[in-house]
Design an enzyme around this catalytic site. Sequence first.
Site, PDB file in Angstrom:
ATOM      1  N   TRP A   1     -95.164  52.559  37.454  1.00  0.00           N
ATOM      2  CA  TRP A   1     -95.698  52.991  35.595  1.00  0.00           C
ATOM      3  C   TRP A   1     -96.152  52.377  34.693  1.00  0.00           C
ATOM      4  O   TRP A   1     -96.392  51.292  35.342  1.00  0.00           O
ATOM      5  CB  TRP A   1     -94.219  52.437  35.434  1.00  0.00           C
ATOM      6  CG  TRP A   1     -93.786  52.700  33.579  1.00  0.00           C
ATOM      7  CD1 TRP A   1     -94.131  53.448  33.337  1.00  0.00           C
ATOM      8  CD2 TRP A   1     -92.744  51.511  33.413  1.00  0.00           C
ATOM      9  NE1 TRP A   1     -93.842  53.033  32.155  1.00  0.00           N
ATOM     10  CE2 TRP A   1     -93.030  52.104  31.472  1.00  0.00           C
ATOM     11  CE3 TRP A   1     -92.679  50.672  33.794  1.00  0.00           C
ATOM     12  CZ2 TRP A   1     -92.517  51.491  30.515  1.00  0.00           C
ATOM     13  CZ3 TRP A   1     -91.980  49.526  32.296  1.00  0.00           C
ATOM     14  CH2 TRP A   1     -91.794  50.294  30.653  1.00  0.00           C
TER      15      TRP A   1
ATOM     16  N   ASP B   1     -86.570  48.616  40.495  1.00  0.00           N
ATOM     17  CA  ASP B   1     -86.737  49.242  38.976  1.00  0.00           C
ATOM     18  C   ASP B   1     -86.121  50.374  39.658  1.00  0.00           C
ATOM     19  O   ASP B   1     -86.599  51.138  40.122  1.00  0.00           O
ATOM     20  CB  ASP B   1     -88.049  49.452  38.382  1.00  0.00           C
ATOM     21  CG  ASP B   1     -87.855  49.816  37.260  1.00  0.00           C
ATOM     22  OD1 ASP B   1     -87.239  49.531  36.882  1.00  0.00           O
ATOM     23  OD2 ASP B   1     -88.954  50.106  37.449  1.00  0.00           O
TER      24      ASP B   1
ATOM     25  N   LYS C   1     -82.186  55.869  30.075  1.00  0.00           N
ATOM     26  CA  LYS C   1     -82.050  57.502  30.480  1.00  0.00           C
ATOM     27  C   LYS C   1     -80.840  58.014  30.877  1.00  0.00           C
ATOM     28  O   LYS C   1     -80.323  58.499  30.950  1.00  0.00           O
ATOM     29  CB  LYS C   1     -82.856  57.642  31.465  1.00  0.00           C
ATOM     30  CG  LYS C   1     -84.284  56.203  31.599  1.00  0.00           C
ATOM     31  CD  LYS C   1     -85.498  56.777  30.635  1.00  0.00           C
ATOM     32  CE  LYS C   1     -86.668  55.743  30.780  1.00  0.00           C
ATOM     33  NZ  LYS C   1     -87.678  56.005  30.558  1.00  0.00           N
TER      34      LYS C   1
HETATM   35  C1  LMR Z   1     -91.658  56.699  30.253  1.00  0.00           C
HETATM   36  O1  LMR Z   1     -92.198  56.368  31.727  1.00  0.00           O
HETATM   37  O2  LMR Z   1     -92.839  57.611  29.559  1.00  0.00           O
HETATM   38  C2  LMR Z   1     -91.007  56.407  29.715  1.00  0.00           C
HETATM   39  O3  LMR Z   1     -90.284  54.983  30.542  1.00  0.00           O
HETATM   40  C3  LMR Z   1     -90.856  55.443  28.214  1.00  0.00           C
HETATM   41  C4  LMR Z   1     -92.098  54.438  28.117  1.00  0.00           C
HETATM   42  O4  LMR Z   1     -91.734  53.106  27.282  1.00  0.00           O
HETATM   43  O5  LMR Z   1     -93.135  53.828  28.809  1.00  0.00           O
END
Ligand code: LMR
Length: 397
Positions: A130, A212, A247
């Site tokens: 992420w 996570d 989510k």
């Molecule tokens: C994403 O990965 O799009 C979500 O978790 C929102 C974010 O804050 O990045």
Amino acid sequence: MFEYLVPQPPDAIIQLMQACKADTNPDKIDLGVGVYKDAAGSTVILDSVKKAEEIYWHQEKTKSYVGIRGNAEFCRLMLELMMGADHSAIADNRIAVAQGAGGSGALRLGAEVIKSAAPDTTVWASTPTWANHIPLISSAGLKMESYPYYNRETLGVDFEDMLDHLAKHAKAGDVVLLHGCCHNPTGADLSPQEWDRVAKFMKERGLIPFIDLAYFGLGRGMAEDTYGLKTVIDICDEVLVAASCSKNFALYKERVGLIAIICKDAATAEVANSQLGLIQRKLISMPPDHGASLVEKVLATPELRQIWENELTEMRERMRGLRQLLSEALNVQGGEVIARAVKDQNGMFSTLPLSKGQAIKLREEHSIYLTNSGRINIAGANSSNIPRLAEAILNVL
Ligand code: LMR
């Protein structure tokens, strides 16, 4: 003094949200930010949450502070939801726990505790991970490194490479960040057999898993999505878990999350709790309560819990259905690998083997919004725009 500030580019995902909002094309397809949308393209408040809010509105007597580690009942119910009510770590009081401001706040609390316990720890993250993991964890002052994970040709997990890399480069005491399910950004998860091996590997090498769990319940089902977490906790003595209700309860802006630190014994967990309290106090003083109290109410009220479970199933099944449709539409000569991956992957995301140029082309020529890395949020599609989406993807490829 502020004239010395250096301008910063906005985060790529936030930038994408803004660009999509500004696009006036009525046929635009928003596959950007990780927010669930229904078939009409709306991110609605869940019925279970709305009902809980109504009850809470009548019952709530004060807006006074709850406490530095947040709502204890919310934390207890969440631990039971993730690990099962009868898990020995709960019975043995081996878990330090605090409410975080969303999954991100929880990750940050975990990172700060690691920093307090062992400042030289390296945290290993998957490639890719992420986009916010690295800034968020490294800004606690921890060193971060990457391990191989997603193969952009097979669109699967390079599991042996992952273990080989960690075996060669990670040292005992290092922390390994793992996505519990619905890997963001790839959707490529570890199989149950791979989780079994990872858990044993971590234990043997003295590595500490940091899981996570941002999308649990939205992959294959609650039991399947928490298999990795439970396996790791059963085998490893020390584990961190950052969970999010953004989510699965669609509580995005309410910022509801939780950090759990599973320790070797109850005495250590008590100390870890004191650290969590102190860190929370230094960062934000007290976590917000509204969303956590709604989750508490939903989980503690059998009728609301049943409604929520049905809603979660509906969201999950809608995404699986869209995956199936997109997969069928992509399953033409040259698209077979992507078609299979899209079908088999989990949760909101898949990372398609698109170059940055191809992602930009989709945006500029087709009003299809996805990240430059090729990540799509499948919930942003619907059954009527999937043929156009598949055609555009195959076209740019
Ligand atoms: C994403 O990965 O799009 C979500 O978790 C929102 C974010 O804050 O990045």
